[in-house]
Design an enzyme around this catalytic site. Structure first.
Site, short mmCIF file in Angstrom:
data_model
loop_
_atom_site.label_atom_id
_atom_site.label_comp_id
_atom_site.label_asym_id
_atom_site.label_seq_id
_atom_site.Cartn_x
_atom_site.Cartn_y
_atom_site.Cartn_z
N GLU A 67 -2.62 -13.90 -9.54
CA GLU A 67 -1.90 -12.84 -9.23
C GLU A 67 -0.51 -13.01 -8.68
O GLU A 67 -0.52 -13.90 -8.20
CB GLU A 67 -2.33 -11.67 -8.47
N LEU B 214 3.76 -9.88 -4.71
CA LEU B 214 4.66 -9.16 -4.51
C LEU B 214 5.56 -8.61 -6.03
O LEU B 214 5.41 -9.41 -6.74
CB LEU B 214 5.94 -9.79 -3.62
N GLU C 190 -9.44 -8.77 -0.46
CA GLU C 190 -9.39 -10.30 -0.34
C GLU C 190 -10.55 -10.97 0.58
O GLU C 190 -11.10 -10.32 1.54
CB GLU C 190 -8.12 -10.78 -0.03
N ASP D 141 0.97 -1.37 -0.02
CA ASP D 141 0.23 -0.18 0.20
C ASP D 141 0.95 0.94 -0.11
O ASP D 141 1.64 1.47 1.10
CB ASP D 141 -0.87 0.00 1.06
N THR E 76 -3.47 -15.32 -5.30
CA THR E 76 -2.20 -14.72 -5.10
C THR E 76 -1.01 -15.73 -4.88
O THR E 76 -1.18 -16.79 -4.88
CB THR E 76 -2.04 -13.49 -4.22
#
Length: 582
Positions: free
Chosen positions: A486, A489, A288, A204, A448
């Site tokens: 996805e 990181l 999520e 973020d 992810t």
């Protein structure tokens, strides 16, 4: 020893490119027209096998013609320099529209094979004033992505921006401009209904709170926020314990989410199914489907801690009490586990999660974990039901994002998954129920940590991202749900690209050779992606993903083709570079 997340991933945000003097050669008034095409496959190309181990192949990789003969800015190719610089400048000049022809094979665009690649846009693509942030950067970057064969972009549509000031007062201005920009460049859009706060999670880079009228209600009634056993409140996302209660000025949270999605549909109906192809419905922190069990904000949690249960607000406790009474065990309803340790403990530090005789494997533990995980599934079911009815007949797909919690995966209890709401242990599959819930609504399972390899992670914490991805892939196969991926990181190296290619091919034990991920979303559009070496590798990666698992060609061959592609598209982006400099 608990490792800081910072030590794992280094810098999580793009850095400005150092500025040096540089110019672009050529006539600034000239009109450049170039077709973005791939060089035909050379028939005499051979692949060099690189040695493994301590001996490193000393041969230099092929050098891009762009880096040798083409005009440069700051030591970087002109097209990439513009994209990088645009992120850190905001001159008033507009970028002219330059149309790019997509990669075609045999004269026709390839359909029905390979995995389309999307790229996540910056979190702050829209400002707090509902305008496009760094408009030039967005424009030139979309242009570059399209030229590389990228299918589209993913953008967060923040609840805290659009419905910021008052209930039902929606301001879509910034997103309307971004959507039109994507359409102009021929990019598809995955729109994320982001009902969470931005700030406090890994990666973020900005802070976007919940709508201020929601925050006011939380201040009046703090139990609207998720709460841990020590009374710590989490303001990232409203507690699912109040999903169906009229706590937001006469509306329930689920009604607010539905009204927001309905307003989005009505405002962008002309783009649905054409430019906007997917709606990812946010269902928790970081968008999520999970509880905020591992909050990084204020140093509360550090990787690889087990996290903490988030069920101590009065609404969750009230529901727990009713469930305990219904099961004939009212004594189990007064509180959650009190022996589950702290955020940064490891499983063996706690009586609840330990391997032998842990409470997680007791009758009480099974009752509590069933209740806790079912509450999360019910939450997903409620919101998905609304989303399905709202977007039915519009031509868009619905997706839900599930977190890749891979640390302590090798233990019996899988403690970090349990605190997040995934009832997955050595003896129980926690992802099949999620996949089955998504199947009931025809939704996509987005997962992810696709880029991670087991051996890259701290083995003392028994991390196993590859095994976790395989388990999820098998669960989605059994449930008949499409799987998308996805990277968790930012990664720009070929090792991560290879891992994504391998994982997205879904080569599993179910003998379904035709199955691949339905899409992959790459983290993230930023200056680092547009640095020359990263961009060259990324272009090759996109091509390999689009080819699919049926095409087996080595990286060197693909990269040489990518070098040629980057070279022939340079004049096209140079036109934008000249316009941006004047």
């Amino acid at each position: 020893m608990a490792l800081s997340i910072t030590h794992q991933i280094g810098s999580l945000s793009g850095k400005p490119i150092p500025s040096e003097s540089g110019t672009v050669s050529g006539d600034p008034t000239a009109t450049v027209s170039a077709a973005a095409i791939w060089k035909p496959h050379p028939t005499n190309l051979r692949c060099r096998i690189q040695k493994q181990g301590p001996e490193i192949d000393a041969k230099s990789p092929p050098v891009s013609p762009c880096r040798v003969t083409s005009p440069m800015l700051n030591g970087i190719r002109a097209d990439l320099s513009v994209a990088c610089q645009a992120f850190v400048t905001d001159a008033p000049a507009e970028v002219p529209e330059v149309r790019v022809r997509e990669y075609r094979e045999g004269g026709a665009q390839v359909k029905g094979k390979g995995v389309p690649v999307y790229v996540m846009m910056p979190l702050d693509s829209v400002t707090m004033g509902n305008t496009v942030n760094r408009r030039k950067a967005m424009n030139v970057s979309m242009q570059a992505l399209k030229s590389a064969g990228v299918e589209g972009v993913m953008m967060d549509v923040w609840w805290g921006l659009v419905e910021k000031d008052a209930p039902g007062a929606y301001n879509w201005n910034g997103y309307a401009e971004l959507m039109e920009m994507a359409k102009k460049h021929g990019l598809k859009v995955q729109a994320v209904m982001s009902f969470h706060q931005c700030g406090g999670n890994v990666g973020d880079s900005c802070t976007i709170p919940l709508p201020k009228w929601v925050v006011e209600e939380i201040e009046k009634d703090p139990d609207l926020a998720y709460t841990d056993q020590w009374g710590r409140r989490n303001f990232e996302y409203l507690s699912l314990g109040c999903d169906t209660l009229p706590v937001l000025k006469g509306r329930t949270p689920v009604q607010c989410y539905a009204d927001f999605m309905r307003a989005f549909r009505d405002n962008f109906k002309h783009l649905l199914g054409d430019t906007i192809m997917e709606i990812q419905v946010g269902m928790g922190p970081a968008g999520e489907l999970r509880y905020p069990s591992y909050p990084e904000q204020n140093g509360t949690w550090k990787f690889p801690g087990i996290g903490a249960f988030q069920c101590y607000d009065k609404y969750m406790i009230s529901n727990l009490k009713a469930a305990a009474e219904a099961s004939g065990k009212p004594e189990w309803g007064s509180t959650g586990p009190t022996d589950a340790g702290h955020y940064n403990n490891w499983p063996e530090d706690t009586a609840f999660f330990r391997r032998e005789g842990g409470g997680w494997n007791s009758p009480y533990g099974e009752f509590f974990l069933n209740w806790y995980s079912q509450m999360l599934l019910n939450h997903g079911e409620l919101i998905l039901s609304s989303a399905k009815s709202i977007f039915q007949g519009t031509g868009v797909k619905i997706s839900v994002k599930v977190a890749g919690i891979h640390w302590h995966y090798g233990t019996r209890s899988h403690a970090p998954e349990l605190t997040a709401g995934y009832y997955n242990t050595r003896f129980r599959d926690g992802y099949l129920p999620i996949a089955q819930m998504l199947a009931r609504h025809g939704a996509i399972f987005n997962f992810t940590c696709i880029e991670m390899r087991d051996h890259e992670q701290p083995q003392d914490a028994q991390c196993a991202p590859e095994k976790l991805v395989k388990q999820v892939a098998l669960a989605t196969s059994e449930a008949g749900v499409p799987l998308a991926g996805e990277n968790a990181l930012p990664r720009y190296d070929e090792t991560a690209h290879e891992q994504i290619l391998q994982a997205s091919s879904l080569r599993l034990d179910d003998n379904r050779e035709d199955r691949e991920m339905c899409a992959f979303t790459y983290l993230r559009m930023n200056p680092e992606l547009f640095q020359a070496d990263n961009w060259r590798r990324f272009v090759g990666f996109v091509k390999k993903m689009k080819e699919g698992k049926g095409v087996n060609r080595c990286w060197e061959q693909v990269e040489r083709e990518a070098e040629y592609f980057v070279h022939v598209t340079q004049p096209l982006v140079q036109e934008a570079a000249v316009a941006l400099m004047h």
